[in-house]
Design a protein around this motif. Structure first.
Motif, PDB file in Angstrom:
ATOM      1  N   THR A  41       0.807  -1.045  -0.015  1.00 52.76           N
ATOM      2  CA  THR A  41      -0.046  -0.158   0.109  1.00 52.76           C
ATOM      3  C   THR A  41       0.816   1.308  -0.138  1.00 52.76           C
ATOM      4  O   THR A  41       0.732   2.173  -0.924  1.00 52.76           O
ATOM      5  CB  THR A  41      -1.051  -0.029   1.172  1.00 52.76           C
ATOM      6  OG1 THR A  41      -1.860  -1.136   1.370  1.00 52.76           O
ATOM      7  CG2 THR A  41      -1.838   1.064   1.248  1.00 52.76           C
ATOM      8  N   GLN A  54      -8.582   7.406  -2.151  1.00 52.72           N
ATOM      9  CA  GLN A  54      -8.758   6.022  -1.889  1.00 52.72           C
ATOM     10  C   GLN A  54      -9.279   5.066  -3.110  1.00 52.72           C
ATOM     11  O   GLN A  54      -8.536   4.171  -3.373  1.00 52.72           O
ATOM     12  CB  GLN A  54      -9.855   5.675  -0.758  1.00 52.72           C
ATOM     13  CG  GLN A  54      -9.318   6.269   0.580  1.00 52.72           C
ATOM     14  CD  GLN A  54     -10.221   5.908   1.806  1.00 52.72           C
ATOM     15  OE1 GLN A  54     -10.158   6.357   2.722  1.00 52.72           O
ATOM     16  NE2 GLN A  54     -11.396   5.388   1.493  1.00 52.72           N
ATOM     17  N   ALA A  58      -6.971   2.286  -4.721  1.00 51.80           N
ATOM     18  CA  ALA A  58      -7.696   0.699  -4.823  1.00 51.80           C
ATOM     19  C   ALA A  58      -7.397   0.303  -6.122  1.00 51.80           C
ATOM     20  O   ALA A  58      -7.054  -0.734  -6.434  1.00 51.80           O
ATOM     21  CB  ALA A  58      -9.075   0.851  -4.291  1.00 51.80           C
ATOM     22  N   MET A  61      -3.942  -0.647  -7.034  1.00 56.46           N
ATOM     23  CA  MET A  61      -3.625  -1.957  -6.428  1.00 56.46           C
ATOM     24  C   MET A  61      -4.284  -2.918  -6.733  1.00 56.46           C
ATOM     25  O   MET A  61      -4.142  -3.983  -6.397  1.00 56.46           O
ATOM     26  CB  MET A  61      -3.687  -1.485  -4.965  1.00 56.46           C
ATOM     27  CG  MET A  61      -2.546  -0.627  -4.058  1.00 56.46           C
ATOM     28  SD  MET A  61      -3.095  -0.302  -2.386  1.00 56.46           S
ATOM     29  CE  MET A  61      -2.788  -1.852  -1.677  1.00 56.46           C
ATOM     30  N   ASN A  65     -11.986  -1.430  -2.390  1.00 67.02           N
ATOM     31  CA  ASN A  65     -12.103  -0.473  -1.521  1.00 67.02           C
ATOM     32  C   ASN A  65     -12.416  -0.503  -0.059  1.00 67.02           C
ATOM     33  O   ASN A  65     -11.490  -0.296   0.780  1.00 67.02           O
ATOM     34  CB  ASN A  65     -13.183   0.989  -2.057  1.00 67.02           C
ATOM     35  CG  ASN A  65     -12.622   2.044  -1.765  1.00 67.02           C
ATOM     36  OD1 ASN A  65     -11.567   2.562  -1.549  1.00 67.02           O
ATOM     37  ND2 ASN A  65     -13.875   3.038  -1.261  1.00 67.02           N
ATOM     38  N   LEU A  68      -9.119  -1.974   1.123  1.00 65.59           N
ATOM     39  CA  LEU A  68      -8.189  -0.794   1.275  1.00 65.59           C
ATOM     40  C   LEU A  68      -8.408   0.155   2.628  1.00 65.59           C
ATOM     41  O   LEU A  68      -7.432   0.602   3.163  1.00 65.59           O
ATOM     42  CB  LEU A  68      -8.187   0.199  -0.002  1.00 65.59           C
ATOM     43  CG  LEU A  68      -7.235   1.455  -0.024  1.00 65.59           C
ATOM     44  CD1 LEU A  68      -5.659   1.123   0.097  1.00 65.59           C
ATOM     45  CD2 LEU A  68      -7.303   2.131  -1.226  1.00 65.59           C
TER      46      LEU A  68
END
Length: 148
Positions: A41, A54, A58, A61, A65, A68
Motif C-alpha cells: 500500500t 482512496q 484501490a 493496487m 475499496n 483498502l
C-alpha cells in the motif's frame, strides 16, 4: 491437466511464487509491525504520487475499496499516512505519507529489495524481461476475458 505442459503449470507456479514472496516478506517485516499488504500500500502510494484518492489507490493496487480502507486505517493508526481534505471536493480525502511514513518506507523497501535480490539470484535480466512481458500480456488478456 498434464504437469509437463507449461500452460497447465502456469497458474500454480504463479500462485506459489506470489505466496512465497508474501510469506517471506511478512516474516522480514514482522518485527516492524508491517505486513506485505501494508508495505505494498505504501509503495503504491509513493509510486502513484501522493495525493491520490482512496478510489485511485484501490484501482492502482487492484483491490476492493473496503479492503483498502482497513489497510489505510491501520497505516494511519501507526502514523505512517494521513488523509487530508481535497480543496476541490470536500467529500474526497487525499492520501499522503507522513514524514515518519517516508522514513519508514525506506527501511521497508531496503528489506524488500534484499529479499527480491535473494529470490532472483542467478536469474538474468533478459529472462526477467521475458517473464514481465508474459505477465503484462496475461494482465491485458484478463482485462477483456472472452468466455466460450
Amino acid at each position: 491437466m498434464d504437469p509437463q505442459i507449461p500452460r497447465d503449470q502456469f497458474p500454480f507456479a504463479n500462485a506459489r511464487v506470489a505466496r512465497r514472496w508474501r510469506k517471506l516478506l511478512d516474516e522480514r517485516l514482522k518485527d516492524l509491525g508491517v505486513t506485505q499488504a501494508r508495505w505494498f500500500t505504501m509503495v503504491c502510494l509513493q509510486r502513484g504520487g501522493e495525493g491520490l484518492t482512496q478510489r485511485e489507490l484501490a484501482h492502482l493496487m487492484m483491490i476492493e475499496n473496503p479492503t483498502l480502507v482497513r489497510l489505510l486505517d491501520s497505516l494511519e493508526e501507526q502514523g505512517l499516512i494521513e488523509r487530508r481534505p481535497c480543496k476541490h471536493d470536500r467529500r474526497v480525502r487525499l492520501l499522503y505519507l507522513t514524514n515518519t511514513g517516508e522514513r519508514f518506507s525506506s527501511e521497508l523497501n531496503e528489506r524488500a529489495n534484499l529479499l527480491r535480490e535473494e529470490m532472483l539470484k542467478g536469474i538474468e535480466d533478459q529472462d526477467l524481461e521475458v517473464a514481465l512481458r508474459v505477465f503484462e500480456r496475461v494482465m491485458e488478456n484478463s482485462a477483456n476475458p472472452k468466455y466460450y
